[in-house]
Design an enzyme around this catalytic site. Structure first.
Site, mmCIF file in Angstrom:
data_model
loop_
_atom_site.group_PDB
_atom_site.id
_atom_site.type_symbol
_atom_site.label_atom_id
_atom_site.label_comp_id
_atom_site.label_asym_id
_atom_site.label_seq_id
_atom_site.Cartn_x
_atom_site.Cartn_y
_atom_site.Cartn_z
ATOM 1 N N ARG A 11 11.143 -21.272 -9.434
ATOM 2 C CA ARG A 11 12.175 -21.273 -8.298
ATOM 3 C C ARG A 11 12.263 -19.809 -7.951
ATOM 4 N NH1 ARG A 11 17.191 -25.192 -10.845
ATOM 5 N NH2 ARG A 11 16.247 -27.282 -9.898
ATOM 6 N N THR A 31 10.591 -41.590 -12.797
ATOM 7 C CA THR A 31 11.410 -40.249 -12.745
ATOM 8 C C THR A 31 12.832 -40.404 -13.177
ATOM 9 O OG1 THR A 31 11.910 -40.700 -10.540
ATOM 10 C CG2 THR A 31 10.103 -39.197 -10.953
ATOM 11 N N LEU A 63 20.937 -26.103 -8.610
ATOM 12 C CA LEU A 63 19.579 -25.517 -7.944
ATOM 13 C C LEU A 63 19.310 -24.185 -8.152
ATOM 14 C CD1 LEU A 63 19.393 -27.477 -4.665
ATOM 15 C CD2 LEU A 63 18.587 -28.161 -6.945
ATOM 16 N N CYS A 78 -0.309 0.215 7.593
ATOM 17 C CA CYS A 78 -1.008 0.697 6.151
ATOM 18 C C CYS A 78 -2.342 1.247 6.333
ATOM 19 C CB CYS A 78 -0.893 -0.542 5.473
ATOM 20 S SG CYS A 78 0.630 -1.003 5.157
ATOM 21 N N ALA A 119 13.341 -39.566 -4.804
ATOM 22 C CA ALA A 119 12.212 -40.590 -4.364
ATOM 23 C C ALA A 119 12.498 -40.451 -2.703
ATOM 24 C CB ALA A 119 12.295 -41.689 -5.313
ATOM 25 N N GLU A 148 0.759 -1.086 0.082
ATOM 26 C CA GLU A 148 -0.086 0.094 -0.054
ATOM 27 C C GLU A 148 0.943 1.385 0.075
ATOM 28 O OE1 GLU A 148 -0.246 -2.554 1.934
ATOM 29 O OE2 GLU A 148 -2.257 -3.105 2.787
HETATM 30 N N1 LIG Z 1 12.809 -36.438 -12.426
HETATM 31 C C1 LIG Z 1 12.571 -36.017 -10.924
HETATM 32 O O1 LIG Z 1 11.890 -35.111 -10.951
HETATM 33 C C2 LIG Z 1 13.846 -36.085 -10.076
HETATM 34 C C3 LIG Z 1 14.147 -35.113 -9.268
HETATM 35 C C4 LIG Z 1 15.192 -35.260 -8.371
HETATM 36 C C5 LIG Z 1 16.174 -36.580 -8.487
HETATM 37 N N2 LIG Z 1 15.722 -37.424 -9.302
HETATM 38 C C6 LIG Z 1 16.490 -38.631 -9.398
HETATM 39 O O2 LIG Z 1 16.451 -39.279 -8.005
HETATM 40 C C7 LIG Z 1 17.805 -40.120 -8.003
HETATM 41 C C8 LIG Z 1 17.842 -39.845 -6.307
HETATM 42 O O3 LIG Z 1 16.733 -40.342 -5.423
HETATM 43 P P1 LIG Z 1 17.124 -40.879 -4.215
HETATM 44 O O4 LIG Z 1 15.924 -41.526 -3.620
HETATM 45 O O5 LIG Z 1 18.541 -41.888 -4.161
HETATM 46 O O6 LIG Z 1 17.780 -39.471 -3.449
HETATM 47 P P2 LIG Z 1 17.072 -38.363 -2.503
HETATM 48 O O7 LIG Z 1 15.631 -38.466 -2.083
HETATM 49 O O8 LIG Z 1 17.577 -36.971 -3.130
HETATM 50 O O9 LIG Z 1 18.029 -38.570 -1.385
HETATM 51 C C9 LIG Z 1 17.763 -39.374 -0.229
HETATM 52 C C10 LIG Z 1 18.345 -39.091 0.896
HETATM 53 O O10 LIG Z 1 17.706 -38.200 1.516
HETATM 54 C C11 LIG Z 1 17.957 -38.232 3.100
HETATM 55 N N3 LIG Z 1 16.462 -38.253 3.469
HETATM 56 C C12 LIG Z 1 15.548 -38.684 2.795
HETATM 57 N N4 LIG Z 1 14.379 -38.406 3.821
HETATM 58 C C13 LIG Z 1 14.690 -37.801 4.904
HETATM 59 C C14 LIG Z 1 14.530 -37.513 6.113
HETATM 60 N N5 LIG Z 1 13.043 -37.603 6.608
HETATM 61 N N6 LIG Z 1 15.481 -37.177 7.107
HETATM 62 C C15 LIG Z 1 16.722 -37.034 6.865
HETATM 63 N N7 LIG Z 1 17.170 -37.263 5.734
HETATM 64 C C16 LIG Z 1 16.284 -37.871 4.799
HETATM 65 C C17 LIG Z 1 18.575 -39.458 3.302
HETATM 66 O O11 LIG Z 1 20.309 -39.186 3.417
HETATM 67 P P3 LIG Z 1 21.327 -39.844 4.158
HETATM 68 O O12 LIG Z 1 21.297 -41.380 3.586
HETATM 69 O O13 LIG Z 1 22.490 -38.871 3.378
HETATM 70 O O14 LIG Z 1 21.156 -39.739 5.659
HETATM 71 C C18 LIG Z 1 18.406 -40.331 2.136
HETATM 72 O O15 LIG Z 1 19.234 -41.147 1.933
HETATM 73 C C19 LIG Z 1 18.487 -39.481 -8.839
HETATM 74 O O16 LIG Z 1 18.943 -40.379 -9.895
HETATM 75 C C20 LIG Z 1 17.949 -38.211 -9.491
HETATM 76 O O17 LIG Z 1 18.329 -38.154 -10.795
HETATM 77 C C21 LIG Z 1 14.707 -37.025 -10.163
#
Ligand SMILES: NC(=O)c1ccc[n+]([C@@H]2O[C@H](COP(=O)([O-])OP(=O)(O)OC[C@H]3O[C@@H](n4cnc5c(N)ncnc54)[C@H](OP(=O)(O)O)[C@@H]3O)[C@@H](O)[C@H]2O)c1
Length: 325
Positions: A178, A155, A198, A82, A259, A50
């Site tokens: 973003r 994914t 990022l 305001c 994931a 405002e």
């Molecule tokens: N298509 C898409 O939109 C997209 C987007 C992003 C990524 N990706 C793909 O996904 C793959 C990676 O997936 P990902 O499942 O291995 O990795 P992620 O989800 O990025 O990372 C998993 C890690 O996150 C941490 N984590 C998850 N939940 C947590 C919680 N509640 N508290 C604390 N830490 C937590 C843990 O880390 P620590 O084990 O270190 O403790 C876990 O091992 C890659 O290949 C990437 O290319 C695809």
């Protein structure tokens, strides 16, 4: 012509730059309903929408109608109320689109009426204010889960390749989005696999002016790479990350995967919104959006409410929000 869209557009323009304050927009109109000027909230500590609009309008504010996306505040924080500024500037009428639920700031409409200003509440769901409203209610940042997947929900392909599932138009939309967020959160798995920067980048690779905070969740160490060059924050748990972000002003965060982290967010019922970018392709296998079933039986699976569907080039963006009970 007096409408809500000028104020909404002014608020949208500043989204991503105002937290912990809401991205509010204000539009001033003359007697004939012609737009005089607009204003959006300045970064925290600066002027509210405002005040920005009143300053730009100068003497033209006398007798004007102000349309504001949020009820004008009635308290003295880092800036003055305001509601007082609108009345002192001689604004004749105030139309606001969202009632201010903030107990500290409420009362602006009432004050304006007491000053003889005509006040109208025109209830409207202003999309850019929803994260701030949710954060205020839940005392944690609003969480949007974002992913890009094939139509059958993968994914990444079986060999791990995932760049790029969606086309240029969708990827461009992600980068603009973003700029509107306070932080982007990924898990260590994505940080290690993709070495992402990022950042919010334009098509030519240059950076947008407003960059979200970069956040990694997990205990594994992130090696030298894009994130370490640019600077990032790491938290060992999701709760710790959200608490620290909220305490330092973040209100609107985007969880971009992978994931493992998405599964944690969904299991903890932290997803306020979902942005599913779906490409016109089928994979039949690979990495799924989530790692394990979110419930045992269909009736217990979490469901979301459809907000809208957009076509971005050849891809679809499906926007979902938490179902209200
Ligand atoms: N298509 C898409 O939109 C997209 C987007 C992003 C990524 N990706 C793909 O996904 C793959 C990676 O997936 P990902 O499942 O291995 O990795 P992620 O989800 O990025 O990372 C998993 C890690 O996150 C941490 N984590 C998850 N939940 C947590 C919680 N509640 N508290 C604390 N830490 C937590 C843990 O880390 P620590 O084990 O270190 O403790 C876990 O091992 C890659 O290949 C990437 O290319 C695809």
């Amino acid at each position: 012509m007096l409408s809500s869209s000028d104020a909404i557009a002014a608020g949208h323009a500043v989204r991503g730059t105002t937290s912990p304050n809401p991205p509010v927009g204000c539009a001033l109109y003359d007697d004939a309903g012609r737009l005089i000027t607009t204003g959006g909230t300045e970064p925290a500590g600066g002027a509210h929408a405002e005040i920005v609009a009143l300053r730009a309008a100068g003497d033209q504010a006398r007798g004007a109608t102000a349309v504001v996306t949020l009820e004008p505040c009635n308290h003295t924080g880092r800036t003055g109320p305001c509601s007082h500024a609108l009345a002192e500037a001689g604004v004749a009428r105030v139309v606001y689109l969202t009632a201010d639920p903030n107990p500290l700031a409420v009362g602006g409409a009432q004050y304006l009426r007491e000053q003889g200003v005509e006040v109208e509440f025109r209830p409207t769901e202003v999309a850019d204010l929803q994260p701030w409203l949710t954060a205020l209610e839940l005392e944690r940042p609003h969480v949007t889960v974002k992913y890009a997947a094939s139509l059958d929900g993968f994914t990444a392909a079986p060999d791990g390749t995932s760049q790029w599932i969606t086309g240029a138009t969708a990827r461009e939309a992600v980068h603009v989005d973003r700029t509107k967020r306070d932080a982007i959160i990924i898990g260590t798995g994505t940080a290690l696999a993709d070495n992402p920067s990022l950042t919010a980048r334009k098509l030519d690779g240059s950076l947008y002016g407003n960059q979200p905070r970069r956040v990694v969740v997990g205990t594994r160490e992130v090696p030298e790479g894009n994130l370490t060059q640019l600077g990032y924050e790491q938290y060992s748990t999701l709760d710790e990350a959200l608490r620290a972000l909220y305490d330092t002003g973040a209100r609107d965060v985007l969880v971009e995967g992978g994931a493992g982290l998405l599964t944690s967010v969904l299991e903890a019922d932290l997803a306020d919104r979902i942005q599913a970018y779906l490409a016109p392709m089928l994979m039949g296998g690979g990495n799924g959006v989530v790692m394990r079933p979110l419930a045992e039986t269909l009736a217990s699976m979490p469901r979301f409410a459809l907000e809208n569907v957009q076509q971005l080039g050849e891809d679809l963006l499906i926007n979902l929000k938490r179902k209200q009970n």
